[in-house]
Design a protein around this motif. Structure first.
Motif, PDB file in Angstrom:
ATOM      1  N   GLN A 136      17.889   9.429   2.550  1.00  0.00           N
ATOM      2  CA  GLN A 136      18.774   8.073   2.455  1.00  0.00           C
ATOM      3  C   GLN A 136      18.091   7.524   3.739  1.00  0.00           C
ATOM      4  O   GLN A 136      18.425   7.465   4.742  1.00  0.00           O
ATOM      5  CB  GLN A 136      20.267   8.252   2.698  1.00  0.00           C
ATOM      6  CG  GLN A 136      20.824   9.225   1.630  1.00  0.00           C
ATOM      7  CD  GLN A 136      22.572   9.417   1.924  1.00  0.00           C
ATOM      8  OE1 GLN A 136      23.019   8.412   2.584  1.00  0.00           O
ATOM      9  NE2 GLN A 136      23.172  10.431   1.395  1.00  0.00           N
ATOM     10  N   LEU A 137      17.016   6.515   2.947  1.00  0.00           N
ATOM     11  CA  LEU A 137      16.314   5.785   3.864  1.00  0.00           C
ATOM     12  C   LEU A 137      17.034   4.800   4.980  1.00  0.00           C
ATOM     13  O   LEU A 137      16.446   4.769   6.055  1.00  0.00           O
ATOM     14  CB  LEU A 137      15.131   5.110   3.440  1.00  0.00           C
ATOM     15  CG  LEU A 137      14.106   5.968   2.626  1.00  0.00           C
ATOM     16  CD1 LEU A 137      13.053   5.000   1.646  1.00  0.00           C
ATOM     17  CD2 LEU A 137      13.210   6.725   3.549  1.00  0.00           C
ATOM     18  N   GLN A 153      11.607  -4.329   4.191  1.00  0.00           N
ATOM     19  CA  GLN A 153      10.492  -4.971   4.764  1.00  0.00           C
ATOM     20  C   GLN A 153       9.510  -3.724   5.406  1.00  0.00           C
ATOM     21  O   GLN A 153       8.428  -4.070   5.189  1.00  0.00           O
ATOM     22  CB  GLN A 153      11.006  -5.458   6.398  1.00  0.00           C
ATOM     23  CG  GLN A 153       9.958  -6.020   7.201  1.00  0.00           C
ATOM     24  CD  GLN A 153       9.166  -7.418   6.226  1.00  0.00           C
ATOM     25  OE1 GLN A 153       9.882  -8.005   5.509  1.00  0.00           O
ATOM     26  NE2 GLN A 153       7.966  -7.498   6.520  1.00  0.00           N
ATOM     27  N   MET A 154       9.890  -2.593   5.456  1.00  0.00           N
ATOM     28  CA  MET A 154       8.980  -1.509   5.567  1.00  0.00           C
ATOM     29  C   MET A 154       8.039  -1.181   4.308  1.00  0.00           C
ATOM     30  O   MET A 154       6.974  -0.798   4.527  1.00  0.00           O
ATOM     31  CB  MET A 154       9.849  -0.162   6.033  1.00  0.00           C
ATOM     32  CG  MET A 154      10.357  -0.004   7.412  1.00  0.00           C
ATOM     33  SD  MET A 154      11.140   1.342   7.554  1.00  0.00           S
ATOM     34  CE  MET A 154      12.401   0.758   8.856  1.00  0.00           C
ATOM     35  N   VAL A 155       8.649  -1.385   3.238  1.00  0.00           N
ATOM     36  CA  VAL A 155       7.909  -1.246   2.020  1.00  0.00           C
ATOM     37  C   VAL A 155       7.050  -2.371   2.013  1.00  0.00           C
ATOM     38  O   VAL A 155       5.623  -1.852   1.521  1.00  0.00           O
ATOM     39  CB  VAL A 155       9.139  -1.366   0.977  1.00  0.00           C
ATOM     40  CG1 VAL A 155       8.141  -1.200  -0.454  1.00  0.00           C
ATOM     41  CG2 VAL A 155       9.828   0.091   0.727  1.00  0.00           C
ATOM     42  N   ILE A 183       8.113   6.306   3.848  1.00  0.00           N
ATOM     43  CA  ILE A 183       7.582   5.209   3.053  1.00  0.00           C
ATOM     44  C   ILE A 183       5.832   5.314   3.109  1.00  0.00           C
ATOM     45  O   ILE A 183       5.360   5.301   1.716  1.00  0.00           O
ATOM     46  CB  ILE A 183       8.024   3.800   3.420  1.00  0.00           C
ATOM     47  CG1 ILE A 183       9.670   3.750   3.254  1.00  0.00           C
ATOM     48  CG2 ILE A 183       7.639   2.812   2.674  1.00  0.00           C
ATOM     49  CD1 ILE A 183      10.273   2.613   3.692  1.00  0.00           C
ATOM     50  N   ALA A 184       5.587   4.920   4.094  1.00  0.00           N
ATOM     51  CA  ALA A 184       3.909   4.758   4.275  1.00  0.00           C
ATOM     52  C   ALA A 184       3.343   6.278   3.899  1.00  0.00           C
ATOM     53  O   ALA A 184       2.168   6.481   3.392  1.00  0.00           O
ATOM     54  CB  ALA A 184       3.496   4.475   5.652  1.00  0.00           C
ATOM     55  N   GLY A 185       4.005   7.521   4.375  1.00  0.00           N
ATOM     56  CA  GLY A 185       3.379   8.688   4.143  1.00  0.00           C
ATOM     57  C   GLY A 185       3.203   9.216   2.661  1.00  0.00           C
ATOM     58  O   GLY A 185       2.324   9.774   2.255  1.00  0.00           O
ATOM     59  N   SER A 186       4.390   8.632   1.967  1.00  0.00           N
ATOM     60  CA  SER A 186       4.138   8.994   0.507  1.00  0.00           C
ATOM     61  C   SER A 186       3.362   8.299  -0.341  1.00  0.00           C
ATOM     62  O   SER A 186       2.680   9.057  -1.142  1.00  0.00           O
ATOM     63  CB  SER A 186       5.706   8.731  -0.082  1.00  0.00           C
ATOM     64  OG  SER A 186       6.202   7.485   0.067  1.00  0.00           O
ATOM     65  N   LYS A 187       3.044   6.933   0.014  1.00  0.00           N
ATOM     66  CA  LYS A 187       1.831   6.216  -0.549  1.00  0.00           C
ATOM     67  C   LYS A 187       0.640   6.845  -0.300  1.00  0.00           C
ATOM     68  O   LYS A 187      -0.293   7.070  -1.166  1.00  0.00           O
ATOM     69  CB  LYS A 187       2.062   4.774   0.029  1.00  0.00           C
ATOM     70  CG  LYS A 187       1.019   3.928  -0.427  1.00  0.00           C
ATOM     71  CD  LYS A 187       1.288   2.408   0.097  1.00  0.00           C
ATOM     72  CE  LYS A 187      -0.089   1.546  -0.230  1.00  0.00           C
ATOM     73  NZ  LYS A 187      -0.071   1.223  -1.762  1.00  0.00           N
ATOM     74  N   LYS A 188       0.414   7.312   0.951  1.00  0.00           N
ATOM     75  CA  LYS A 188      -1.030   7.720   1.407  1.00  0.00           C
ATOM     76  C   LYS A 188      -1.315   8.883   0.644  1.00  0.00           C
ATOM     77  O   LYS A 188      -2.406   9.264   0.259  1.00  0.00           O
ATOM     78  CB  LYS A 188      -0.956   7.976   2.938  1.00  0.00           C
ATOM     79  CG  LYS A 188      -2.303   8.556   3.594  1.00  0.00           C
ATOM     80  CD  LYS A 188      -2.200   8.730   4.944  1.00  0.00           C
ATOM     81  CE  LYS A 188      -3.493   9.147   5.559  1.00  0.00           C
ATOM     82  NZ  LYS A 188      -3.857  10.375   5.263  1.00  0.00           N
ATOM     83  N   SER A 202      10.017   4.787   8.082  1.00  0.00           N
ATOM     84  CA  SER A 202       8.747   4.201   7.944  1.00  0.00           C
ATOM     85  C   SER A 202       7.920   5.260   7.678  1.00  0.00           C
ATOM     86  O   SER A 202       6.661   4.855   6.802  1.00  0.00           O
ATOM     87  CB  SER A 202       8.206   3.521   9.276  1.00  0.00           C
ATOM     88  OG  SER A 202       6.850   3.005   9.233  1.00  0.00           O
ATOM     89  N   ARG A 203       7.916   6.684   8.263  1.00  0.00           N
ATOM     90  CA  ARG A 203       7.023   7.687   7.784  1.00  0.00           C
ATOM     91  C   ARG A 203       7.153   8.148   6.414  1.00  0.00           C
ATOM     92  O   ARG A 203       6.334   8.403   5.781  1.00  0.00           O
ATOM     93  CB  ARG A 203       7.285   8.464   8.904  1.00  0.00           C
ATOM     94  CG  ARG A 203       6.709   8.703  10.339  1.00  0.00           C
ATOM     95  CD  ARG A 203       6.856   9.761  11.104  1.00  0.00           C
ATOM     96  NE  ARG A 203       7.937  10.374  11.375  1.00  0.00           N
ATOM     97  CZ  ARG A 203       8.905  10.132  12.108  1.00  0.00           C
ATOM     98  NH1 ARG A 203       8.618   9.496  13.294  1.00  0.00           N
ATOM     99  NH2 ARG A 203      10.108  10.838  12.407  1.00  0.00           N
TER     100      ARG A 203
END
Length: 268
Positions: free
Chosen positions: A143-144, A187-189, A156-161, A153-154
């Motif tokens: 639950q973000l 906003q993090m997204v 969200i960004a980590g799954s994209k990478k 943030s990790r």
């Protein structure tokens, strides 16, 4: 403008789901019947990326547009869902929980469904090459809005990478696990480089919808063809509101309280 763009949210297509996960698993026959209904009613299938491009450009939305999305990345998407969609010429957007690729549905342990197989890397690459739009769905499905800003943030960004490295192409869309998000998570997204994000909201998207909180309707196991038709027609659900509902805010505060209490208890 009264145009609506139904974005359907499925999770799993299987006939023998664990009891605790049963409400989120549509049978193979029912899923095929749903997709046949889309064609019979003259709907045009879009990916989430195509929906967002229409929203941002202000272009006219094709009449009877619909998007079919799947969350999590269960293995049955490749065996039971995509063949049905592909045979009917319908696109799909699949949101992958990257931390369990090739593993099991660990986050579903509390409902007795923690051993469902997930798509492995080769299957995901094959699906992407076959035209499935791939989106990220966090690393571990938390639950973000309740786990702290750095951890969110990790995720969200980590799954994209991870997903971009796996399929060797850009990943532009994200789906909030459980649909949960707040302004900070949204906003993090954006800062992570996504161009859109899918929420839930159980409402119909439309050209004025927020590209970073797209409304979707969750299709459950008991969703008959007749009910789906009512959803598509806008008689069973409403257009998405521009503002968050008060009850959503209250529910978030309750979840945050429970999460903070659990963390405090674990550190005691």
């Amino acid at each position: 403008m009264n145009t609506v763009i139904p974005i359907l949210l499925y999770h799993s297509v299987q006939d023998d789901a664990p009891v605790g996960f049963g409400p989120w698993a549509v049978t193979c026959k029912l899923f095929a019947d749903h997709m046949d209904a889309l064609l019979r009613l003259g709907y045009t299938g879009l990916s989430v990326g195509e929906v967002v491009n229409l929203i941002r450009s202000g272009a006219e939305v094709p009449p009877r547009s619909v998007a079919v999305t799947f969350d999590d990345g269960f293995a049955d998407f490749a065996s039971n869902a995509w063949p049905v969609l592909k045979h009917r010429g319908l696109p799909a957007t699949l949101y992958v929980t990257t931390g369990v690729v090739g593993g099991r549905s660990e986050w579903l342990g509390p409902v007795g469904a923690g051993e469902l197989p997930m798509l492995d890397g080769s299957a995901i690459r094959e699906l992407a090459g076959d035209g499935v739009e791939m989106g990220a769905h966090s690393v571990t499905h938390p639950q973000l809005d309740c786990i702290g800003r750095e951890a969110a943030s990790r995720e969200i960004a980590g799954s994209k990478k991870a997903l971009e490295e796996l399929i060797e192409r850009p990943v532009d869309t994200f789906a909030y696990p459980h649909g949960y998000h707040d302004k900070a998570v949204r906003q993090m997204v954006i800062e992570a480089g996504y161009s859109s994000a899918a929420a839930v909201r159980n409402a119909l998207s439309h050209p004025q919808d927020d590209p970073f909180a797209l409304a979707r309707y969750t299709v459950m196991a008991d969703c008959s063809v007749e009910h789906l038709e009512a959803v598509l027609a806008g008689t069973a659900v409403k257009r998405a509101r521009p503002q968050e509902r008060w009850r959503t805010h209250v529910w978030r505060q309750a979840r945050r309280f429970r999460a903070s209490k659990a963390r405090w208890g674990s550190n005691a």
